[in-house]
Scaffold this motif. Structure first.
Motif, PDB file in Angstrom:
ATOM      1  N   ASN A 120       0.843  -1.190   0.000  1.00  0.00           N
ATOM      2  CA  ASN A 120       0.000   0.000   0.000  1.00  0.00           C
ATOM      3  C   ASN A 120       0.878   1.240   0.000  1.00  0.00           C
ATOM      4  OD1 ASN A 120      -2.907  -0.938   0.322  1.00  0.00           O
ATOM      5  ND2 ASN A 120      -1.977  -1.952   2.084  1.00  0.00           N
ATOM      6  N   HIS A 148     -11.646   2.502   5.359  1.00  0.00           N
ATOM      7  CA  HIS A 148     -12.452   2.652   4.151  1.00  0.00           C
ATOM      8  C   HIS A 148     -13.907   2.281   4.400  1.00  0.00           C
ATOM      9  CE1 HIS A 148      -8.844   3.001   1.485  1.00  0.00           C
ATOM     10  NE2 HIS A 148      -8.303   2.429   2.546  1.00  0.00           N
ATOM     11  N   ASP A 149     -14.760   2.813   3.521  1.00  0.00           N
ATOM     12  CA  ASP A 149     -16.172   2.474   3.554  1.00  0.00           C
ATOM     13  C   ASP A 149     -16.321   0.978   3.299  1.00  0.00           C
ATOM     14  OD1 ASP A 149     -18.912   1.993   2.474  1.00  0.00           O
ATOM     15  OD2 ASP A 149     -19.104   4.146   2.774  1.00  0.00           O
ATOM     16  N   PRO A 150     -17.057   0.249   4.134  1.00  0.00           N
ATOM     17  CA  PRO A 150     -17.163  -1.204   3.949  1.00  0.00           C
ATOM     18  C   PRO A 150     -17.840  -1.606   2.645  1.00  0.00           C
ATOM     19  CG  PRO A 150     -18.697  -0.441   5.637  1.00  0.00           C
ATOM     20  CD  PRO A 150     -17.799   0.702   5.311  1.00  0.00           C
ATOM     21  N   ARG A 152     -17.822   0.507  -0.243  1.00  0.00           N
ATOM     22  CA  ARG A 152     -17.013   1.049  -1.343  1.00  0.00           C
ATOM     23  C   ARG A 152     -15.589   1.253  -0.837  1.00  0.00           C
ATOM     24  NH1 ARG A 152     -19.550   6.343  -3.438  1.00  0.00           N
ATOM     25  NH2 ARG A 152     -17.907   6.059  -4.997  1.00  0.00           N
ATOM     26  N   GLN A 153     -14.750   0.283  -1.119  1.00  0.00           N
ATOM     27  CA  GLN A 153     -13.391   0.324  -0.594  1.00  0.00           C
ATOM     28  C   GLN A 153     -12.561   1.476  -1.164  1.00  0.00           C
ATOM     29  OE1 GLN A 153     -11.467  -1.784   1.713  1.00  0.00           O
ATOM     30  NE2 GLN A 153     -13.591  -1.910   2.372  1.00  0.00           N
ATOM     31  N   SER A 154     -13.026   2.056  -2.260  1.00  0.00           N
ATOM     32  CA  SER A 154     -12.286   3.185  -2.831  1.00  0.00           C
ATOM     33  C   SER A 154     -12.520   4.481  -2.067  1.00  0.00           C
ATOM     34  CB  SER A 154     -12.674   3.383  -4.300  1.00  0.00           C
ATOM     35  OG  SER A 154     -14.062   3.669  -4.416  1.00  0.00           O
ATOM     36  N   VAL A 156     -12.314   6.616   1.248  1.00  0.00           N
ATOM     37  CA  VAL A 156     -11.628   6.696   2.538  1.00  0.00           C
ATOM     38  C   VAL A 156     -12.509   7.474   3.508  1.00  0.00           C
ATOM     39  CG1 VAL A 156      -9.570   7.514   3.751  1.00  0.00           C
ATOM     40  CG2 VAL A 156      -9.374   6.621   1.425  1.00  0.00           C
ATOM     41  N   THR A 157     -12.822   6.875   4.652  1.00  0.00           N
ATOM     42  CA  THR A 157     -13.671   7.539   5.644  1.00  0.00           C
ATOM     43  C   THR A 157     -12.850   8.241   6.720  1.00  0.00           C
ATOM     44  OG1 THR A 157     -13.824   5.494   6.940  1.00  0.00           O
ATOM     45  CG2 THR A 157     -15.527   5.891   5.274  1.00  0.00           C
ATOM     46  N   ARG A 244      -5.144   6.061  -1.124  1.00  0.00           N
ATOM     47  CA  ARG A 244      -4.414   4.807  -0.970  1.00  0.00           C
ATOM     48  C   ARG A 244      -4.191   4.165  -2.334  1.00  0.00           C
ATOM     49  NH1 ARG A 244      -6.911  -0.690   1.532  1.00  0.00           N
ATOM     50  NH2 ARG A 244      -8.196  -0.377  -0.316  1.00  0.00           N
ATOM     51  N   ARG A 246      -3.240   0.750  -3.772  1.00  0.00           N
ATOM     52  CA  ARG A 246      -3.179  -0.639  -3.315  1.00  0.00           C
ATOM     53  C   ARG A 246      -2.559  -1.527  -4.385  1.00  0.00           C
ATOM     54  NH1 ARG A 246      -6.594  -5.365  -2.794  1.00  0.00           N
ATOM     55  NH2 ARG A 246      -6.407  -6.284  -0.714  1.00  0.00           N
TER      56      ARG A 246
END
Length: 494
Positions: A120, A148-150, A152-154, A156-157, A244, A246
């Protein structure tokens, strides 16, 4: 005062959760970076070894981890950016200028490197308060972490950046949170940044070091709003300005093959030990005890034959007539180097890295094996281009937003244009250009797809071709190369 971490959802609670995740990441990443930097610790069997043995082992390190990373990183070259304003092959010059001005074109090389090493990579986009210009910085994954949002992994929360500032003698913790809508139990909240700190003297081992969060030792920085934090301007669009990058499956290029790297280093060490121990042949003299007694028959003192039979170009030995001189032979190191060669081939196969990168002898491998490794690396580079390019577009979109360029801001219109993942040799280009011309492929397409020139270079070449046509005539300026395989010599315009 100490930071409250007991209330779920509070800034202190979020900060501690991110700090714990960062600490777990640091435990995994530190050995990975040590392997990449070729400074991995000694095996447990050598911890009590003399200093000479430690130095000997360090000399046996191969550094193949760095080689694997650079074999992928070097072809990852951004060529240009396309936007809603200009999405042509030449790219949008406005996007290019912003990428240069913000430092993005310089920093992305470090982003790619750490993502390939650690799995990462991270980057932060922010506004410079002094110049009021947006900037882009690469971040060390040992100092930065995201949640990250569970769904939408793209997205960032939350994010945390932790580092030590040697001038301030402090550890800083920057907590970023995105905007959240109002709910039945909580009001709406804008995107914010908060900063906590603790006093800690700078030492040689502080930087980069492992930064640990202690709620009892830290305080919220009141100059940045304290626990309430600072609201990010509307130009941030309510998002966390941390991105991020990845890598495939979130692991480094060599992380799953450290055991194989250990075997390679072990084989190199064994070969070095054997070669060193056998650098000088062992000699012995076979003689009857009466002819070469252990003690002097007159004085009774022990005879030191090492002193009597000194080796040297001017030494002269007097031996009994019955004595025989024995000399050891050389140890055959071929099995050791053969085993090393097999481990290198395995490492080449599992990492899709051409064998010639590790060993010049790999250039003599079969054409089919070389083609397999070359294609594997090409596919891997193309995969990384797709993965990293999507995040580059998101970061560039935020840079446009912060700079007030609404026309270029839409992320769906931003595209990253890369240099080719596979680079052809001059002979391959020359042969293919003739064949493509014979097949009727347009000149500009041939120059880009086969000649691998950038669209900007090809545009300049077109201008030069037109100048050549005016100076030397159309036929001479555009005549194809002479070859027996080209059917005809029809002229082409620019």
């Amino acid at each position: 005062m100490p930071i409250n971490v007991d209330t779920p959802g509070s800034p202190g609670y979020r900060l501690q959760r991110l700090a714990r995740k960062l600490e777990e990441n640091q435990k995994r990443l530190e050995p990975v970076f040590q392997r990449y930097e070729n400074t991995q610790p000694l095996p447990a069997t050598l911890l009590d070894a003399p200093e000479t043995a430690r130095k000997f082992f360090e000399a046996a390190r191969t550094g193949y981890a760095e080689t694997v990373v650079r074999a992928v990183k070097y072809p990852l070259r951004l060529q240009s950016f396309g936007t809603a304003v200009d999405n042509s092959g030449d790219g949008d010059q406005g996007a290019h200028k912003l990428a240069v001005r913000s430092g993005m074109l310089t920093e992305v090389d470090d982003v790619h490197r750490v993502a390939l090493v650690a799995g990462n990579g991270y980057a932060i986009v922010a506004m410079d308060p002094a110049t009021q210009e947006p900037y882009y910085t690469a971040e060390d994954p040992r100092q930065c972490v995201t949640i990250h949002d569970p769904l939408r992994q793209s997205v960032v929360t939350e994010s945390l950046k932790a580092f030590h500032h040697p001038d301030d003698q402090r550890d800083y913790f920057y907590l970023y949170t995105r905007a959240t809508p109002a709910t039945a139990t909580a009001p709406a909240e804008r995107a914010k940044v908060r900063r906590a700190y603790r006093e800690r003297p700078t030492t040689r081992r502080t930087a980069p070091g492992v930064i640990r969060f202690s709620p009892a030792a830290c305080d919220w920085d009141e100059t940045m709003g304290g626990e309430a934090g600072q609201e990010l301007p509307d130009a941030y669009r309510g998002q966390v300005p941390v991105f991020r990058y990845r890598n495939e499956e979130g692991v480094g290029e060599f992380e799953r093959h450290i055991g194989l790297l250990n075997r390679i280093d072990h084989m190199v060490l064994q070969g070095m030990v054997i070669a060193t121990m056998q650098a000088f042949k062992q000699r012995a003299i076979k003689a009857a005890p009466d002819d070469m007694p252990d003690e002097d028959p007159v004085t009774g003192e022990t005879i030191d034959y090492d002193d009597v039979l000194k080796a040297g170009p001017d030494a002269l030995w007097r031996l009994p007539e019955t004595a025989e001189i024995w000399e050891s032979g050389n140890v055959d190191l071929t099995p050791v180097w053969t085993g090393l060669d097999r481990f290198e081939r395995q490492f080449s196969a599992v990492t899709f890295t051409p064998l010639a990168v590790f060993s010049p002898d790999g250039q003599n491998q079969s054409a089919e094996g070389a083609s397999f490794a070359r294609e594997g690396r090409t596919f891997k580079v193309e995969d990384r281009q797709d993965r990293f390019g999507t995040v580059h577009a998101q970061a560039l979109s935020l840079l446009f937003s912060l700079s007030g360029d609404a026309e270029r801001e839409p992320v769906e219109s931003i595209s990253c244009q890369w240099r080719p993942a596979e680079r052809y040799s001059l002979s391959e280009k020359g042969d293919a250009l003739v064949k493509y011309q014979a097949g009727g492929v347009p000149w500009r397409t041939r120059m880009i797809e086969v000649g691998q020139f950038t669209p900007h270079q090809v545009t300049q070449m077109q201008t030069e071709r037109q100048s050549d046509a005016m100076l030397f005539g159309e036929e001479e300026a555009t005549a194809p190369p002479t070859t027996d395989t080209a059917p005809g010599s029809a002229t082409e315009g620019p």
